[in-house]
Design a protein around this motif. Structure first.
Motif, PDB file in Angstrom:
ATOM      1  N   PRO A   3       0.830  -1.209   0.000  1.00 44.10           N
ATOM      2  CA  PRO A   3       0.000   0.000   0.000  1.00 44.10           C
ATOM      3  C   PRO A   3       0.862   1.255   0.000  1.00 44.10           C
ATOM      4  CG  PRO A   3      -0.234  -1.215   2.055  1.00 44.10           C
ATOM      5  CD  PRO A   3       0.728  -1.971   1.223  1.00 44.10           C
ATOM      6  N   ARG A   4       0.538   2.158  -0.849  1.00 45.41           N
ATOM      7  CA  ARG A   4       1.272   3.418  -0.899  1.00 45.41           C
ATOM      8  C   ARG A   4       0.561   4.403   0.007  1.00 45.41           C
ATOM      9  NH1 ARG A   4       3.815   5.365  -4.997  1.00 45.41           N
ATOM     10  NH2 ARG A   4       2.291   6.989  -5.315  1.00 45.41           N
ATOM     11  N   LEU A   5       1.343   5.098   0.789  1.00 46.49           N
ATOM     12  CA  LEU A   5       0.743   6.075   1.693  1.00 46.49           C
ATOM     13  C   LEU A   5       0.429   7.337   0.922  1.00 46.49           C
ATOM     14  CD1 LEU A   5       3.050   5.622   4.778  1.00 46.49           C
ATOM     15  CD2 LEU A   5       0.802   4.662   4.384  1.00 46.49           C
ATOM     16  N   ARG A   6      -0.824   7.681   0.906  1.00 43.67           N
ATOM     17  CA  ARG A   6      -1.212   8.931   0.264  1.00 43.67           C
ATOM     18  C   ARG A   6      -0.788  10.074   1.173  1.00 43.67           C
ATOM     19  NH1 ARG A   6      -1.344   7.821  -4.405  1.00 43.67           N
ATOM     20  NH2 ARG A   6      -2.488   9.725  -4.830  1.00 43.67           N
ATOM     21  N   PRO A   7      -0.600  11.272   0.599  1.00 47.27           N
ATOM     22  CA  PRO A   7      -0.106  12.382   1.400  1.00 47.27           C
ATOM     23  C   PRO A   7      -0.892  12.615   2.676  1.00 47.27           C
ATOM     24  CG  PRO A   7      -0.092  12.966  -0.901  1.00 47.27           C
ATOM     25  CD  PRO A   7      -0.707  11.610  -0.810  1.00 47.27           C
ATOM     26  N   ARG A   8      -2.244  12.515   2.579  1.00 45.04           N
ATOM     27  CA  ARG A   8      -3.037  12.811   3.784  1.00 45.04           C
ATOM     28  C   ARG A   8      -2.780  11.776   4.867  1.00 45.04           C
ATOM     29  NH1 ARG A   8      -9.063  14.575   2.580  1.00 45.04           N
ATOM     30  NH2 ARG A   8      -9.102  14.177   4.784  1.00 45.04           N
ATOM     31  N   GLU A  99       6.255  21.011   1.843  1.00 47.10           N
ATOM     32  CA  GLU A  99       6.285  22.022   0.788  1.00 47.10           C
ATOM     33  C   GLU A  99       6.159  21.353  -0.590  1.00 47.10           C
ATOM     34  OE1 GLU A  99      10.054  23.906   0.299  1.00 47.10           O
ATOM     35  OE2 GLU A  99       9.263  25.576  -0.886  1.00 47.10           O
ATOM     36  N   LEU A 100       6.891  20.287  -0.737  1.00 50.98           N
ATOM     37  CA  LEU A 100       6.880  19.588  -2.025  1.00 50.98           C
ATOM     38  C   LEU A 100       5.485  19.022  -2.330  1.00 50.98           C
ATOM     39  CD1 LEU A 100       9.882  17.515  -3.100  1.00 50.98           C
ATOM     40  CD2 LEU A 100       7.601  16.662  -3.591  1.00 50.98           C
ATOM     41  N   ARG A 101       4.873  18.494  -1.320  1.00 47.52           N
ATOM     42  CA  ARG A 101       3.543  17.915  -1.542  1.00 47.52           C
ATOM     43  C   ARG A 101       2.504  18.997  -1.843  1.00 47.52           C
ATOM     44  NH1 ARG A 101       4.863  14.765   3.033  1.00 47.52           N
ATOM     45  NH2 ARG A 101       3.376  15.899   4.319  1.00 47.52           N
ATOM     46  N   VAL A 102       2.665  20.128  -1.208  1.00 49.63           N
ATOM     47  CA  VAL A 102       1.703  21.208  -1.470  1.00 49.63           C
ATOM     48  C   VAL A 102       1.830  21.663  -2.927  1.00 49.63           C
ATOM     49  CG1 VAL A 102       1.013  23.562  -0.882  1.00 49.63           C
ATOM     50  CG2 VAL A 102       1.602  21.957   0.925  1.00 49.63           C
ATOM     51  N   TYR A 103       3.076  21.822  -3.368  1.00 48.61           N
ATOM     52  CA  TYR A 103       3.269  22.184  -4.781  1.00 48.61           C
ATOM     53  C   TYR A 103       2.635  21.138  -5.695  1.00 48.61           C
ATOM     54  CZ  TYR A 103       6.490  26.075  -3.901  1.00 48.61           C
ATOM     55  OH  TYR A 103       7.027  27.260  -3.524  1.00 48.61           O
ATOM     56  N   ALA A 104       2.852  19.874  -5.334  1.00 47.86           N
ATOM     57  CA  ALA A 104       2.281  18.804  -6.171  1.00 47.86           C
ATOM     58  C   ALA A 104       0.762  18.883  -6.161  1.00 47.86           C
ATOM     59  CB  ALA A 104       2.746  17.447  -5.655  1.00 47.86           C
ATOM     60  N   GLY A 105       0.215  19.140  -4.958  1.00 48.21           N
ATOM     61  CA  GLY A 105      -1.235  19.244  -4.849  1.00 48.21           C
ATOM     62  C   GLY A 105      -1.799  20.399  -5.656  1.00 48.21           C
ATOM     63  N   LEU A 106      -0.981  21.430  -5.800  1.00 53.53           N
ATOM     64  CA  LEU A 106      -1.415  22.599  -6.584  1.00 53.53           C
ATOM     65  C   LEU A 106      -1.098  22.434  -8.067  1.00 53.53           C
ATOM     66  CD1 LEU A 106      -0.260  25.377  -4.109  1.00 53.53           C
ATOM     67  CD2 LEU A 106      -2.613  24.714  -4.617  1.00 53.53           C
ATOM     68  N   VAL A 135       6.985  10.405  -5.687  1.00 50.96           N
ATOM     69  CA  VAL A 135       5.585  10.174  -5.302  1.00 50.96           C
ATOM     70  C   VAL A 135       4.687  11.282  -5.858  1.00 50.96           C
ATOM     71  CG1 VAL A 135       4.001  10.143  -3.325  1.00 50.96           C
ATOM     72  CG2 VAL A 135       6.101   8.790  -3.262  1.00 50.96           C
ATOM     73  N   ALA A 136       5.196  12.508  -5.788  1.00 54.53           N
ATOM     74  CA  ALA A 136       4.413  13.626  -6.333  1.00 54.53           C
ATOM     75  C   ALA A 136       4.143  13.415  -7.825  1.00 54.53           C
ATOM     76  CB  ALA A 136       5.165  14.937  -6.103  1.00 54.53           C
ATOM     77  N   LEU A 137       5.145  12.951  -8.526  1.00 55.37           N
ATOM     78  CA  LEU A 137       4.960  12.685  -9.963  1.00 55.37           C
ATOM     79  C   LEU A 137       4.001  11.514 -10.189  1.00 55.37           C
ATOM     80  CD1 LEU A 137       8.671  13.178 -11.054  1.00 55.37           C
ATOM     81  CD2 LEU A 137       6.739  14.609 -11.744  1.00 55.37           C
ATOM     82  N   GLU A 138       4.136  10.499  -9.377  1.00 55.26           N
ATOM     83  CA  GLU A 138       3.228   9.341  -9.514  1.00 55.26           C
ATOM     84  C   GLU A 138       1.784   9.757  -9.272  1.00 55.26           C
ATOM     85  OE1 GLU A 138       4.173   5.632  -7.491  1.00 55.26           O
ATOM     86  OE2 GLU A 138       6.266   6.250  -7.481  1.00 55.26           O
TER      87      GLU A 138
END
Lengths: 582, 433
Positions: A3-8, A99-106, A135-138
């Protein structure tokens, strides 16, 4: 698939891992969690924002906002807060990841890249920025780009196993099982504790990928741990013999090898079929050679059991002999060995040796096991026609199991009345279910026969019990034809026909003749419809579906109350091709 | 037969033109009064599914039967005769002889209750849309038809595009993907032999029939099917065929297919360009753009293959219609069970908000945002959509063994399928107003 952990989820875990926060802040964060749980996301966000006003780098609050803002469509508000936190706490790498995940989310891929590069520059030996970037790219389904980032990260980190989990996972998700196997093979070679994870991940591979994966894992130059991984996969995929052939040469005295051997043996127990049982026996025998004292004795006893279940009596005997020669073996292992040895001797027809071994075992076997083996020995003697010896063993025994066995002795001697009485007395609880069913069937047959004594029938049934089915068919026909028409003749002949049918095509003609005779005679009772069903099945076996259909229809229409009608309807469906092949 | 016109004459005492062969009588005769065998369809029935086959063969033999809506689970009256009794005995179907006194009593009971007797006159010609190499037990309808002994013809793209649908009264679709994306298994099951075969067969058919891509071919097939209904055909669809048929119709002028299917990426504005006025049952759906998620749109309520969106199975409840006023939906819901365990399919259910206003809901899950079984008119014909793949294999997975219906002779879910087969046989009557 791992299982991959989603950001949340990841941020929730990080948040839960946080400790030592100021009590008031922690209380506020707890309130935020509760509001989240109630679905009051706006209120939760306000709690987190309030916390951040007094503590701008409060990670739990930031992660809370990461969870709730996307649902509120306010994720962009998080970015300045993260930036401010980074200014306050310049060393916390979790803020970099956020920070990286927020950019990815945006969906700001250029900013994702820039944030990742900044993070990499600050922590050059850390896998985290590469992982988070990938992960952000995936998450944006940019799988090729994610793979390129991971490979670049591996080169930059200078470790052949760096980011192997992520690369394996990515390969697997895109259906590239061969690459996934390569990654896991490398990882397991460096750290054999990862083998169970690797097996869990790779065992779901589609069948057409198996061979390619095994080539990767067992090819020339593959490490022992990698080859063992290949062997365990083969075992799980049902190729037990090949699995052992791959596994056995890798076994050494090392702790890794011993642990892997035990795991292999345990895994073999979950694979159906005699080959897996034999392989389990071989693995446990080898394991017993490598571990000390009581552990070895238990393993050897279990190995013997597995080999016996696989039909490998010689192998089982070898394991038991070694166990018997081990003075340090504990009592329960010795007992298991004795019981298994008796079974082997019975199976080999060495009844006297079996009886002697059973007697010598004495109290080392518990009462239930001892009785069970004794009855097994009686059954074996009956099957060889040794009625006197069987009766001697049972003489003083009044248990229901003994009554059932005595019933068979009486039957084979032609004392039908006594046999029926004993079967009735034994009732439905003696022995195993199969035995009870056999007795019920025989009792039903005996009730159709008016005679109290019939030595020919007893002798015919003994032939059947001894496995001489061909002679039994002829003897049953003779015995049946000698009976009056309404006194079980059709039922005995039906048994003869069923035995002939079970002998296969060589006796099909005989079976057909017998069934035809019963149907033509058309007496009352259960035999004619059962004979017609058998006849139809014979015809189906010979590919004469049309003829079979005619008989089945005749059966259903002529004997609508017969107990075999549901079976006949099912055969009718099968004959018409309406039952799917499964 | 292809006109949906019901309820003009009750026909309860219609004279029966009896086929001699089937009744086992001499020359053709006319029975003066009534059928005299009841095929009960409540719990007294020993094989509900085969009972439909017996009723079908009665009307196939040129005899007349009656379907007793809302009477003992939707029982049938059939004429008595040795051949019918033989047929029922072989099939294990329970029959009850009905004498004149009981017949009168039953008719009186029907007249006074929410029930009706609908004459069944002509055995419908059944076509099942299925690839030529599909196993007979590959879908629920072919399985139930085969088990009940109801004859059918398999047709596929060449027959549909060639105008062959007009030869049939009833058309069944099952798990075909009319968006032409191979059920969106193309990436997920890449390398599987069955998928390769599916792709090859579809691409070959598209090429041979002069279409540039499989999605183009399937759109054309969908249009032919809609025209068939418009001209009076009866359509029954299950599983993905329901959702994708409407998606294909709504997407007539927009590309919604993944690039692996037609070589071009889907139109990013596809949702806005869908024309739902062309669709039969649904409106306002949003296409699932991810080619790796085996879901087509947000029409399906359960999203069985969409990570994070999958909904658990519940049970669906059949609606109770007025047999005298709404005979068609009444026929479609005849059953001995009113609540039936749900079962997954690639399309399991239909979100209420995506239904067109004129749709009739035949079954739903109480309190859930989805419905299970819907029906509607289009032109001179009708369509019926039933979500899910196999009523007796709720978690059906690719590669699972086929369902053996002889182990499920009372299946209420399969009964719904067979209701659909028989309902085109009902005598045409003008609708009451």
């Amino acid at each position: 698939m791992r299982p991959r952990l989603r950001p949340r989820v990841r941020s929730a875990l990080f948040a839960l891992a946080l400790g030592g926060a100021a009590p008031l802040a922690a209380q506020a964060i707890g309130q935020g969690f509760e509001l989240e749980r109630q679905g009051r996301l706006t209120d939760a966000a306000n709690v987190y924002l309030t916390t951040l006003r007094s503590d701008p780098a409060n990670l739990a609050a930031l992660l809370g906002l990461e969870r709730v803002f996307p649902s509120l469509g306010r994720l962009a508000e998080l970015l300045p807060l993260v930036r401010r936190a980074e200014g306050t706490d310049t060393v916390n790498l979790l803020l970099r990841a956020l920070e990286l995940r927020v950019y990815a989310g945006l969906d700001q891929s250029d900013s994702v890249r820039a944030a990742a590069e900044r993070w990499i520059a600050r922590a050059p030996g850390d896998e985290s920025p590469w992982r988070e970037w990938a992960v952000a790219l995936e998450d944006q389904r940019l799988f090729d780009e994610a793979r390129a980032v991971l490979q670049r990260g591996r080169r930059a980190l200078g470790k052949p196993t760096a980011l192997a989990f992520e690369l394996a996972d990515l390969a697997q998700r895109s259906g590239d099982w061969e690459s996934a196997a390569t990654e896991w093979g490398t990882l397991v070679a460096m750290n054999s504790a990862q083998a169970p994870n690797a097996i869990a991940q790779l065992s779901d591979a589609p069948e057409d990928q198996h061979e390619k994966m095994i080539r990767v894992l067992t090819g020339a130059g593959a490490a022992a741990a990698t080859r063992r991984l290949g062997a365990e996969l083969l075992l799980g995929w049902g190729d037990a013999t090949r699995a052992w052939a791959v596994f056995a040469p890798t076994v050494t005295q090392s702790q890794d090898a011993v642990l892997a051997l035990r795991r292999f043996a345990d895994r073999a127990a979950t694979v159906p079929g005699p080959e897996a049982k034999r392989v389990r026996g071989l693995a446990l025998s080898r394991y017993a050679d490598l571990v000390p004292g009581a552990l070895a004795a238990q393993a050897r006893a279990a190995a013997a059991r597995a080999l016996l279940d696989a039909g490998d009596r010689a192998g089982a005997r070898g394991a038991l002999e070694r166990l018997a020669a081990d003075p340090s073996a504990p009592a329960d292992a010795q007992a298991l060995a004795k019981a298994t040895l008796v079974e082997i001797l019975i199976g080999e027809g060495q009844f006297d040796s079996a009886a002697a071994t059973l007697a010598a075992a004495g109290d080392r076997l518990n009462g239930e096991d001892r009785e069970s083996l004794r009855y097994e020995l009686v059954r074996a003697r009956l099957a060889r026609g040794e009625l006197e010896r069987a009766e001697q063993v049972l003489a003083a025994d009044s248990s229901v199991d003994a009554l059932a066995l005595k019933g068979w002795v009486a039957l084979y001697r032609g004392d039908l009345k006594r046999a029926a009485e004993l079967f009735r007395d034994a009732g439905p609880y003696a022995g195993e279910h199969h035995g009870a069913t056999e007795r019920a069937a025989m009792l039903a047959l005996l009730q159709q026969i008016g005679e109290e004594q019939d030595k020919d029938l007893g002798a015919a049934l003994l032939l059947l019990a001894r496995g001489d089915s061909a002679a039994a068919v002829a003897a049953l026909r003779r015995a049946g034809n000698a009976l009056p028409a309404n006194n079980g003749r059709a039922d005995v002949l039906l048994l003869a026909g069923q035995v002939a049918m079970a002998l296969g095509e060589v006796r099909d003609t005989t079976a057909s003749e017998i069934f035809a005779g019963i149907v033509a005679a058309g007496s009352g009772g259960a035999a004619p419809p059962a004979a017609e069903l058998g006849w139809a099945r014979l015809l189906l076996r010979r590919g004469k579906a049309q003829d079979a259909v005619a008989h089945l229809e005749h059966l259903i229409l002529t004997y609508p109350g017969s107990a075999v009608v549901p079976e006949a309807r099912r055969e009718l469906e099968r004959a018409k091709g309406a039952i799917p092949r499964s | 037969m292809k006109r949906r016109e019901f309820i003009s004459s009750v026909g309860r005492t219609v004279g029966l033109s009896v086929g001699a062969g089937f009744l086992g009588l001499g020359p053709t005769v006319r029975l003066s009064v009534s059928p005299t065998l009841l095929i009960p369809m409540d719990d007294a029935q020993s094989d509900h599914l085969k009972a439909y086959g017996v009723a079908y063969r009665v009307i196939q033999a040129g005899l007349k039967a009656e379907w007793l809506l809302n009477y003992r689970g939707g029982s049938f009256f059939v004429p008595d005769g040795p051949a019918i009794r033989r047929e029922a005995a072989l099939a294990g179907v329970a029959l009850e002889p009905v004498d004149d006194a009981r017949l009168t009593a039953i008719r009186g009971e029907i007249a006074g209750a929410n029930a009706d007797a609908v004459p069944l006159e002509k055995a419908p010609k059944v076509a099942v849309y299925v690839p030529p190499n599909a196993a007979p037990w590959d879908d629920a309808v072919t399985m139930s038809l085969q088990y009940a002994g109801i004859p059918f013809t398999k047709i596929w793209d060449p027959e549909v595009v060639g105008g062959g649908l007009k030869d049939y009264d009833w058309l069944h679709l099952h798990h075909e993907d009319f968006t032409g994306q191979y059920s969106k298994f193309y990436l997920i099951y890449s390398g599987s032999p069955w998928l390769a075969e599916m792709v090859h067969d579809n691409q070959t058919a598209a090429r041979q029939l002069g279409f540039e891509s499989v999605p183009d071919l399937k759109k054309s097939v969908a249009r032919h099917i809609r025209d068939y209904v418009e001209n009076g055909g009866f359509l029954f669809a299950m599983c993905t065929a329901t959702e994708t048929l409407d998606l294909a119709l709504a997407a007539e002028r927009v590309d919604i297919a993944a690039s692996y299917a037609d070589g071009t990426p889907p139109d990013p504005q596809a949702d806005a360009k869908l024309d739902w006025s062309r669709a039969l049952a649904f409106t306002g759906g949003h296409v699932e753009p991810d080619p790796t998620v085996a879901s087509f749109s947000d029409i399906d309520g359960h999203q069985v293959n969409a990570p994070g969106r999958r909904q658990p199975l519940g049970a669906f409840k059949l609606f109770n219609f007025s047999a005298k006023i709404d005979p068609v939906p009444s026929m479609l819901v005849q059953n001995h069970r009113q609540v039936i365990p749900d079962f997954y399919g690639l399309t399991t259910s239909f979100i209420r908000d995506r239904l067109k206003p004129g749709d009739t809901v035949l079954a739903d899950e109480e309190g859930a945002p989805w419905v299970k079984y819907i029906h509607g008119d289009h032109g001179k014909g009708t369509w019926t959509f039933f979500g899910g793949h196999d009523p007796e294999d709720p978690q059906h997975q690719i590669g699972d063994p086929p369902t053996d219906l002889s182990l499920h002779p009372h299946s209420p879910g399969y009964r719904l399928i067979l209701n659909n087969v028989l309902f085109p046989a009902a005598k045409k009557r003008e609708l009451k107003t």
